[in-house]
Design a protein around this motif. Structure first.
Motif, PDB file in Angstrom:
ATOM      1  N   GLN A 187      26.044   2.772   9.521  1.00 58.21           N
ATOM      2  CA  GLN A 187      27.050   3.098  10.529  1.00 58.21           C
ATOM      3  C   GLN A 187      28.282   3.732   9.894  1.00 58.21           C
ATOM      4  N   LEU A 188      28.798   3.124   8.831  1.00 57.33           N
ATOM      5  CA  LEU A 188      30.016   3.632   8.202  1.00 57.33           C
ATOM      6  C   LEU A 188      29.813   4.995   7.552  1.00 57.33           C
ATOM      7  N   SER A 189      28.607   5.251   7.074  1.00 60.64           N
ATOM      8  CA  SER A 189      28.316   6.547   6.465  1.00 60.64           C
ATOM      9  C   SER A 189      27.803   7.564   7.487  1.00 60.64           C
ATOM     10  N   GLN A 190      27.757   7.153   8.763  1.00 53.29           N
ATOM     11  CA  GLN A 190      27.281   8.003   9.861  1.00 53.29           C
ATOM     12  C   GLN A 190      25.905   8.592   9.550  1.00 53.29           C
ATOM     13  N   THR A 191      25.040   7.719   9.053  1.00 52.70           N
ATOM     14  CA  THR A 191      23.674   8.120   8.717  1.00 52.70           C
ATOM     15  C   THR A 191      22.762   7.880   9.914  1.00 52.70           C
ATOM     16  N   HIS A 192      22.084   8.920  10.340  1.00 54.55           N
ATOM     17  CA  HIS A 192      21.164   8.820  11.472  1.00 54.55           C
ATOM     18  C   HIS A 192      19.731   8.858  10.962  1.00 54.55           C
ATOM     19  N   LEU A 193      18.933   7.912  11.408  1.00 60.34           N
ATOM     20  CA  LEU A 193      17.530   7.850  11.025  1.00 60.34           C
ATOM     21  C   LEU A 193      16.651   8.331  12.178  1.00 60.34           C
ATOM     22  N   ASN A 194      15.603   9.057  11.834  1.00 61.49           N
ATOM     23  CA  ASN A 194      14.681   9.575  12.847  1.00 61.49           C
ATOM     24  C   ASN A 194      13.528   8.631  13.139  1.00 61.49           C
ATOM     25  N   TYR A 195      13.642   7.410  12.698  1.00 59.32           N
ATOM     26  CA  TYR A 195      12.570   6.438  12.900  1.00 59.32           C
ATOM     27  C   TYR A 195      13.197   5.071  13.155  1.00 59.32           C
ATOM     28  N   PRO A 196      12.462   4.181  13.827  1.00 60.96           N
ATOM     29  CA  PRO A 196      12.994   2.839  14.079  1.00 60.96           C
ATOM     30  C   PRO A 196      12.787   1.917  12.884  1.00 60.96           C
ATOM     31  N   THR A 214      22.529  -6.985   8.383  1.00 63.73           N
ATOM     32  CA  THR A 214      23.941  -6.655   8.586  1.00 63.73           C
ATOM     33  C   THR A 214      24.409  -5.635   7.567  1.00 63.73           C
ATOM     34  N   TRP A 215      24.052  -5.834   6.308  1.00 65.09           N
ATOM     35  CA  TRP A 215      24.489  -4.918   5.242  1.00 65.09           C
ATOM     36  C   TRP A 215      23.938  -3.515   5.465  1.00 65.09           C
ATOM     37  N   ILE A 216      22.653  -3.411   5.796  1.00 61.87           N
ATOM     38  CA  ILE A 216      22.048  -2.089   6.001  1.00 61.87           C
ATOM     39  C   ILE A 216      22.660  -1.410   7.222  1.00 61.87           C
ATOM     40  N   GLU A 217      22.772  -2.120   8.327  1.00 60.40           N
ATOM     41  CA  GLU A 217      23.288  -1.507   9.553  1.00 60.40           C
ATOM     42  C   GLU A 217      24.733  -1.064   9.389  1.00 60.40           C
ATOM     43  N   THR A 241       9.308  -1.545   8.642  1.00 61.60           N
ATOM     44  CA  THR A 241       9.693  -2.947   8.754  1.00 61.60           C
ATOM     45  C   THR A 241      10.284  -3.408   7.436  1.00 61.60           C
ATOM     46  N   ILE A 242      11.461  -4.031   7.509  1.00 59.32           N
ATOM     47  CA  ILE A 242      12.147  -4.509   6.315  1.00 59.32           C
ATOM     48  C   ILE A 242      12.275  -6.027   6.394  1.00 59.32           C
ATOM     49  N   TYR A 243      11.765  -6.703   5.371  1.00 57.98           N
ATOM     50  CA  TYR A 243      11.791  -8.154   5.287  1.00 57.98           C
ATOM     51  C   TYR A 243      12.795  -8.560   4.206  1.00 57.98           C
ATOM     52  N   GLY A 244      13.580  -9.584   4.483  1.00 56.53           N
ATOM     53  CA  GLY A 244      14.514 -10.031   3.463  1.00 56.53           C
ATOM     54  C   GLY A 244      15.357 -11.195   3.926  1.00 56.53           C
ATOM     55  N   PRO A 245      16.174 -11.733   3.029  1.00 57.56           N
ATOM     56  CA  PRO A 245      17.007 -12.901   3.360  1.00 57.56           C
ATOM     57  C   PRO A 245      18.069 -12.569   4.401  1.00 57.56           C
ATOM     58  N   LEU A 263      16.335   5.062   2.664  1.00 58.23           N
ATOM     59  CA  LEU A 263      16.170   5.078   4.122  1.00 58.23           C
ATOM     60  C   LEU A 263      16.596   6.414   4.705  1.00 58.23           C
ATOM     61  N   SER A 264      17.690   6.950   4.208  1.00 62.02           N
ATOM     62  CA  SER A 264      18.174   8.244   4.683  1.00 62.02           C
ATOM     63  C   SER A 264      17.205   9.364   4.327  1.00 62.02           C
ATOM     64  N   SER A 265      16.759   9.398   3.077  1.00 60.66           N
ATOM     65  CA  SER A 265      15.860  10.469   2.636  1.00 60.66           C
ATOM     66  C   SER A 265      14.521  10.422   3.361  1.00 60.66           C
ATOM     67  N   ARG A 266      14.085   9.223   3.742  1.00 70.14           N
ATOM     68  CA  ARG A 266      12.810   9.118   4.463  1.00 70.14           C
ATOM     69  C   ARG A 266      12.848   9.942   5.753  1.00 70.14           C
ATOM     70  N   SER A 267      14.017  10.013   6.408  1.00 67.96           N
ATOM     71  CA  SER A 267      14.141  10.835   7.608  1.00 67.96           C
ATOM     72  C   SER A 267      13.952  12.311   7.285  1.00 67.96           C
ATOM     73  N   PHE A 268      14.582  12.771   6.219  1.00 65.59           N
ATOM     74  CA  PHE A 268      14.499  14.176   5.836  1.00 65.59           C
ATOM     75  C   PHE A 268      13.095  14.574   5.390  1.00 65.59           C
ATOM     76  N   GLN A 269      12.309  13.578   4.965  1.00 65.68           N
ATOM     77  CA  GLN A 269      10.993  13.870   4.403  1.00 65.68           C
ATOM     78  C   GLN A 269       9.862  13.601   5.391  1.00 65.68           C
ATOM     79  N   GLY A 270      10.190  13.616   6.657  1.00 64.78           N
ATOM     80  CA  GLY A 270       9.154  13.542   7.680  1.00 64.78           C
ATOM     81  C   GLY A 270       8.746  12.152   8.106  1.00 64.78           C
ATOM     82  N   GLY A 271       9.473  11.140   7.683  1.00 67.19           N
ATOM     83  CA  GLY A 271       9.133   9.786   8.103  1.00 67.19           C
ATOM     84  C   GLY A 271       9.550   9.544   9.543  1.00 67.19           C
TER      85      GLY A 271
END
Length: 315
Positions: free
Chosen positions: A105-114, A98-101, A89-93, A76-84
């Protein structure tokens, strides 16, 4: 449509098999690809393929065991750096969002996409004009789902010569006929799309099952599928372990395909306990009851073309 395997091992990576991930390449159909599970180092595996993370449209997670999700934060992080920049959309149980967010948040990772999160329950999880994806719970040691991808029927091919012979001029009206619309010619005659196009063609059906014991929902998801991707963590000699740990043997997978009337079977998620000679024997056993089967390896790609499945080579 192509399926490329990025990780085909069970539990933890080995020298020859990474943890679970596979890409359904819909480049011709949608200009994108979908990812199913994302084990550790999936983004490293992608580097050895032609896949572009910015083209990643959807991620479907079968369950929350680490060998199926630990690659998500990095990808998810690298996708931002690579122009995403497009929506992912992420589907799962339940619990995946919660785990991803919290990780981001704890790693202070900012994504350039929703990111849109869809919590999977039994039933339809996605539908548009071209595709329908449904999910059903499987029988593993934690909540786990299988997914059935159905491509909706395709419009028939336009019989251009026949249309021109009826007086249709070259230009937009041919496109209208191809898209299923009747047209009126300059002289008032009506040309029906159904008269100058071939009958609609069935789309493909692909079933991708997460970790599971043999169960009825696996059969239902696989019913009449063109391709079934099924785990094969164990073999007949270790079937007691399979039952204890919520997994399947090679023959469990073959029997699911037979009961479901599936056309092709791709076996993955193999335990590192098996050596090449063991895997060869496992496939021979499956072929005795189900001929159209493969045991897949990392980076192998399979093409669905003209209603046939075959290994794909870019050479």
């Amino acid at each position: 449509m192509h399926i490329q395997f990025l990780g085909t091992g069970a539990g933890m990576p080995s020298k020859t098999r990474n943890t679970s991930a596979l890409a359904v390449k819909l480049l011709e159909e949608r200009g994108t690809f979908w990812l199913f599970d994302c084990g550790e180092a999936t983004q490293h595996q992608i580097l050895h393929t032609t896949l572009k993370p910015r083209k990643l449209e959807k991620i479907f997670i079968t369950h929350l065991h680490g060998d199926h999700i630990f690659g998500l934060p990095g990808l998810l992080s690298s996708r931002s750096f690579q122009g995403g920049e497009e929506l992912l959309t992420i589907y799962g149980p339940a619990g995946l969002k919660t785990w991803i967010e919290q990780t981001l948040q704890l790693s202070q990772t900012h994504l350039n996409y929703p990111i849109e999160f869809v919590e999977v329950t039994e039933g339809v999880v996605f539908e548009d004009d071209g595709f329908l994806v449904t999910a059903k719970p499987l029988q593993h040691v934690i909540p786990c789902f299988g997914y059935r991808i159905e491509q909706k029927p395709l419009r028939g091919t336009l019989q251009i010569e026949k249309a021109i012979a009826l007086g249709v001029p070259k230009g937009p009206q041919l496109g209208q006929l191809k898209n299923g619309c009747d047209i009126t010619l300059a002289d008032g005659r009506v040309v029906k799309s159904s008269d100058v196009t071939d009958p609609p063609k069935d789309g493909f059906i692909v079933t991708i099952l997460g970790d599971t014991r043999s169960c009825e929902n696996a059969v239902l998801l696989s019913e009449n599928a063109d391709i079934v991707v099924h785990e094969s963590t164990f073999d007949h000699a270790t079937e007691a372990l399979a039952a204890n740990y919520g997994h399947s043997t090679n023959m469990d997978a073959a029997n699911i395909a037979i009961k479901a009337g599936a056309k092709n079977l791709l076996l993955n998620h193999l335990s590192a306990r098996f050596f090449p000679q063991d895997i060869k024997k496992m496939l021979q056993e499956v072929h005795e009851v189900f001929e159209n089967a493969y045991i897949v390896a990392d980076f192998e790609e399979y093409e669905w073309h003209q209603e046939k499945l075959a290994p794909f080579s870019q050479q």
